[in-house]
Scaffold this active site. Structure first.
Site, PDB file in Angstrom:
ATOM      1  N   HIS A 202       0.798  -1.228   0.000  1.00 48.73           N
ATOM      2  CA  HIS A 202       0.000   0.000   0.000  1.00 48.73           C
ATOM      3  C   HIS A 202       0.829   1.275   0.000  1.00 48.73           C
ATOM      4  O   HIS A 202       0.298   2.367  -0.133  1.00 48.73           O
ATOM      5  CB  HIS A 202      -0.935   0.041   1.214  1.00 48.73           C
ATOM      6  CG  HIS A 202      -0.227   0.348   2.505  1.00 48.73           C
ATOM      7  ND1 HIS A 202       0.456  -0.594   3.214  1.00 48.73           N
ATOM      8  CD2 HIS A 202      -0.078   1.510   3.192  1.00 48.73           C
ATOM      9  CE1 HIS A 202       0.982  -0.043   4.296  1.00 48.73           C
ATOM     10  NE2 HIS A 202       0.690   1.243   4.307  1.00 48.73           N
TER      11      HIS A 202
HETATM   12  C1  UD1 Z   1      -2.056   5.698   5.347  1.00 46.97           C
HETATM   13  C2  UD1 Z   1      -0.789   6.301   5.958  1.00 46.97           C
HETATM   14  C3  UD1 Z   1       0.297   5.248   5.978  1.00 46.97           C
HETATM   15  C4  UD1 Z   1      -0.174   3.978   6.658  1.00 46.97           C
HETATM   16  C5  UD1 Z   1      -1.480   3.508   6.045  1.00 46.97           C
HETATM   17  C6  UD1 Z   1      -2.025   2.338   6.812  1.00 46.97           C
HETATM   18  C7  UD1 Z   1      -0.294   8.682   5.583  1.00 46.97           C
HETATM   19  C8  UD1 Z   1       0.462   9.649   4.776  1.00 46.97           C
HETATM   20  N1  UD1 Z   1      -0.298   7.410   5.145  1.00 46.97           N
HETATM   21  O1  UD1 Z   1      -1.766   5.347   4.016  1.00 46.97           O
HETATM   22  O2  UD1 Z   1       1.419   5.744   6.680  1.00 46.97           O
HETATM   23  O3  UD1 Z   1       0.802   2.990   6.482  1.00 46.97           O
HETATM   24  O4  UD1 Z   1      -2.440   4.569   6.090  1.00 46.97           O
HETATM   25  O5  UD1 Z   1      -2.870   1.558   6.049  1.00 46.97           O
HETATM   26  O6  UD1 Z   1      -0.894   9.041   6.572  1.00 46.97           O
HETATM   27  N2  UD1 Z   1      -8.876   4.797   0.742  1.00 46.97           N
HETATM   28  C9  UD1 Z   1     -10.085   4.148   0.635  1.00 46.97           C
HETATM   29  N3  UD1 Z   1     -10.752   3.867   1.789  1.00 46.97           N
HETATM   30  C10 UD1 Z   1     -10.295   4.217   3.034  1.00 46.97           C
HETATM   31  C11 UD1 Z   1      -9.058   4.891   3.115  1.00 46.97           C
HETATM   32  C12 UD1 Z   1      -8.370   5.170   1.961  1.00 46.97           C
HETATM   33  O7  UD1 Z   1     -10.531   3.819  -0.443  1.00 46.97           O
HETATM   34  O8  UD1 Z   1     -10.974   3.915   4.047  1.00 46.97           O
HETATM   35  C13 UD1 Z   1      -8.123   5.075  -0.512  1.00 46.97           C
HETATM   36  C14 UD1 Z   1      -8.413   6.474  -1.054  1.00 46.97           C
HETATM   37  O9  UD1 Z   1      -8.408   6.398  -2.448  1.00 46.97           O
HETATM   38  C15 UD1 Z   1      -7.209   7.267  -0.587  1.00 46.97           C
HETATM   39  C16 UD1 Z   1      -6.095   6.233  -0.602  1.00 46.97           C
HETATM   40  O10 UD1 Z   1      -6.728   5.009  -0.236  1.00 46.97           O
HETATM   41  O11 UD1 Z   1      -6.925   8.369  -1.406  1.00 46.97           O
HETATM   42  C17 UD1 Z   1      -4.966   6.533   0.345  1.00 46.97           C
HETATM   43  O12 UD1 Z   1      -5.477   6.700   1.677  1.00 46.97           O
HETATM   44  P1  UD1 Z   1      -4.616   7.519   2.759  1.00 46.97           P
HETATM   45  O13 UD1 Z   1      -5.258   7.420   4.096  1.00 46.97           O
HETATM   46  O14 UD1 Z   1      -4.321   8.877   2.257  1.00 46.97           O
HETATM   47  O15 UD1 Z   1      -3.245   6.773   2.761  1.00 46.97           O
HETATM   48  P2  UD1 Z   1      -2.913   5.219   2.960  1.00 46.97           P
HETATM   49  O16 UD1 Z   1      -2.261   4.739   1.722  1.00 46.97           O
HETATM   50  O17 UD1 Z   1      -4.085   4.494   3.478  1.00 46.97           O
HETATM   51  N1  UDP Z   2      -3.832  -5.629   8.877  1.00 49.12           N
HETATM   52  C1  UDP Z   2      -5.131  -6.144   8.998  1.00 49.12           C
HETATM   53  N2  UDP Z   2      -5.751  -6.608   7.877  1.00 49.12           N
HETATM   54  C2  UDP Z   2      -5.158  -6.584   6.646  1.00 49.12           C
HETATM   55  C3  UDP Z   2      -3.847  -6.064   6.535  1.00 49.12           C
HETATM   56  C4  UDP Z   2      -3.221  -5.588   7.671  1.00 49.12           C
HETATM   57  O1  UDP Z   2      -5.681  -6.186  10.100  1.00 49.12           O
HETATM   58  O2  UDP Z   2      -5.799  -7.015   5.669  1.00 49.12           O
HETATM   59  C5  UDP Z   2      -3.180  -5.092  10.093  1.00 49.12           C
HETATM   60  C6  UDP Z   2      -1.841  -5.699  10.403  1.00 49.12           C
HETATM   61  O3  UDP Z   2      -1.989  -6.840  11.227  1.00 49.12           O
HETATM   62  C7  UDP Z   2      -1.120  -4.562  11.105  1.00 49.12           C
HETATM   63  C8  UDP Z   2      -1.710  -3.325  10.490  1.00 49.12           C
HETATM   64  O4  UDP Z   2      -2.911  -3.722   9.852  1.00 49.12           O
HETATM   65  O5  UDP Z   2      -1.391  -4.553  12.500  1.00 49.12           O
HETATM   66  C9  UDP Z   2      -0.727  -2.754   9.508  1.00 49.12           C
HETATM   67  O6  UDP Z   2      -1.341  -1.755   8.774  1.00 49.12           O
HETATM   68  P1  UDP Z   2      -0.746  -1.215   7.409  1.00 49.12           P
HETATM   69  O7  UDP Z   2       0.122  -2.231   6.769  1.00 49.12           O
HETATM   70  O8  UDP Z   2      -1.901  -0.717   6.642  1.00 49.12           O
HETATM   71  O9  UDP Z   2       0.078   0.064   7.894  1.00 49.12           O
HETATM   72  P2  UDP Z   2       1.594   0.310   8.351  1.00 49.12           P
HETATM   73  O10 UDP Z   2       1.896  -0.600   9.482  1.00 49.12           O
HETATM   74  O11 UDP Z   2       2.461   0.092   7.163  1.00 49.12           O
HETATM   75  O12 UDP Z   2       1.595   1.746   8.737  1.00 49.12           O
END
Ligand code: UD1
Ligand code: UDP
Length: 362
Positions: A202
């Site tokens: 992601h």
């Molecule tokens: C965010 C965090 C990242 C973290 C991740 C955990 C920042 C900069 N990034 O990344 O550090 O590792 O969360 O998963 O804060 N979207 C959906 N549904 C949702 C949320 C997001 O469809 O409920 C899609 C949207 O198109 C959005 C994109 O995902 O634009 C990115 O979402 P965003 O929260 O900005 O960043 P993540 O990639 O989720």
């Molecule tokens: N996780 C989850 N379901 C999934 C993928 C990840 O519950 O399908 C959990 C995972 O166990 C971990 C957290 O989400 O605790 C990690 O989140 P993510 O990888 O989105 O973010 P990051 O740790 O890179 O910020």
């Protein structure tokens, strides 16, 4: 002591679970920024884990870094005005973390950062900016490892720093056995212990760059075992936009993101993990599942040094080869504490903010 905790993204719900349990009994306000809003990225964690329902959901949703962070700051400032907390507690390195830290730093509120002192030293990564700025605005910094404490000292931050261990280790230990006994995810997805790879992707660097995403898909498609990929909506959108999602091989099993218990079960039963997640690298390490990290650097260097994790970037051949090789693991060190980080955080907070421990407060 009134504690306002800010969460917003999936890993923060997991981190908030042990910490909110340890802080039970204190006057608390839980704010969900709404950064993640899909059921599988948000509600599922509140349903499965004993995290209190958020008192406020700011409903910020997705957007550019600027609009998302700005809206969080504005709305959080309103909450701080209404609630007058003593402490503003933030987790990790997302935009929700930075917004909380900035709001607290500009008001008479102690900023507490859980998971302080982590660095990738890659400033192109949005999370790196969030971590550095948050650490430099914080009054109390809870570091997961000795190295994180040293990193902070190297940046001149020595006051208020406490090495407590990793709260995600606490969370994992609390659910591991329950996941083994009760999760039916393997039956549901048609996989067997030791006979699959679990993968997550992601990170912005991998999803926003078509060549990198293509190389990752190619490397995973050639893995020696079937690959289960609970796919983040961002990654699904990127694959859909390029048309790539239509012709993925059968060996790549795309599913919606799963709940925490099911994900822990998937990690536990997997032969290998391939990921660009921060949290997943550590969870794989805790569960003795070798990890192939599809990034050039990691904040969790101890997992690489111990031989349980390897950095391969977005290189199809390196992904494939590393999913197929033996990992020469050393005796397992415990760089991230003993699974009691949340309790240490609670006791330290009580001392620092001058409140008696909950047991003695009544
Ligand atoms: C965010 C965090 C990242 C973290 C991740 C955990 C920042 C900069 N990034 O990344 O550090 O590792 O969360 O998963 O804060 N979207 C959906 N549904 C949702 C949320 C997001 O469809 O409920 C899609 C949207 O198109 C959005 C994109 O995902 O634009 C990115 O979402 P965003 O929260 O900005 O960043 P993540 O990639 O989720
Ligand atoms: N996780 C989850 N379901 C999934 C993928 C990840 O519950 O399908 C959990 C995972 O166990 C971990 C957290 O989400 O605790 C990690 O989140 P993510 O990888 O989105 O973010 P990051 O740790 O890179 O910020």
């Amino acid at each position: 002591m009134k504690i306002c905790s800010v969460v917003g993204a999936r890993p923060q719900f997991v981190k908030a679970f042990p910490v909110s349990e340890a802080l039970g009994g204190h006057d608390r306000v839980l704010v969900h920024t709404g950064q993640h809003y899909d059921r599988e990225l948000s509600d599922v964690f509140f349903e499965e884990l004993p995290i209190p329902e958020p008192d406020e959901n700011l409903g910020v949703g997705s957007g550019t870094h600027a609009t998302q962070t700005a809206e969080m700051i504005e709305k959080l400032a309103g909450v701080v005005t209404r609630e007058s907390p003593d402490v503003l507690l933030v987790y990790g390195d997302t935009n929700s973390t930075l917004a909380g830290a900035l709001v607290g730093a500009k008001r008479d509120v102690q900023v507490v950062h859980v998971e302080a002192g982590l660095r990738s030293y890659n400033r192109a990564m949005p999370e790196e900016t969030n971590r550095v700025l948050t650490d430099h605005c914080s009054d109390l910094l809870f570091a997961p490892s000795e190295r994180a404490v040293e990193t902070l000292a190297g940046e001149g931050i020595t006051e208020g720093v406490h090495e407590v261990g990793d709260v995600t280790y606490d969370a994992l230990l609390a659910v591991r056995d329950r996941a083994r006994e009760h999760s039916r995810v393997l039956d549901r997805l048609g996989h067997e212990d030791g006979e699959y790879v679990v993968a997550t992707v992601h990170r912005a660097a991998n999803t926003e760059n078509e060549d990198r995403l293509a190389a990752i898909v190619e490397g995973l498609a050639d893995a020696p075992q079937p690959v289960v990929l609970p796919v983040h909506p961002r990654t699904r959108a990127a694959l859909t936009a390029t048309g790539r999602i239509a012709d993925l091989p059968d060996s790549l099993h795309f599913v919606d993101p799963v709940g925490y218990l099911d994900f822990v079960r998937l990690l536990d039963g997997a032969e290998r993990v391939a990921t660009d997640s921060g949290g997943v690298q550590k969870e794989a390490f805790y569960l003795d599942t070798p990890c192939v990290t599809m990034r050039e650097e990691t904040e969790w260097v101890e997992t690489v040094e111990a031989g349980w994790n390897v950095l391969v970037g977005a290189d199809a051949d390196a992904i494939r080869r590393n999913l197929d090789r033996r990992f020469a693991v050393s005796e397992k060190p415990q760089p991230y504490g003993d699974g009691n980080a949340a309790g240490r955080i609670a006791r330290t907070l009580e001392r620092a903010v001058g409140t008696a421990p909950v047991e003695d407060a009544v």
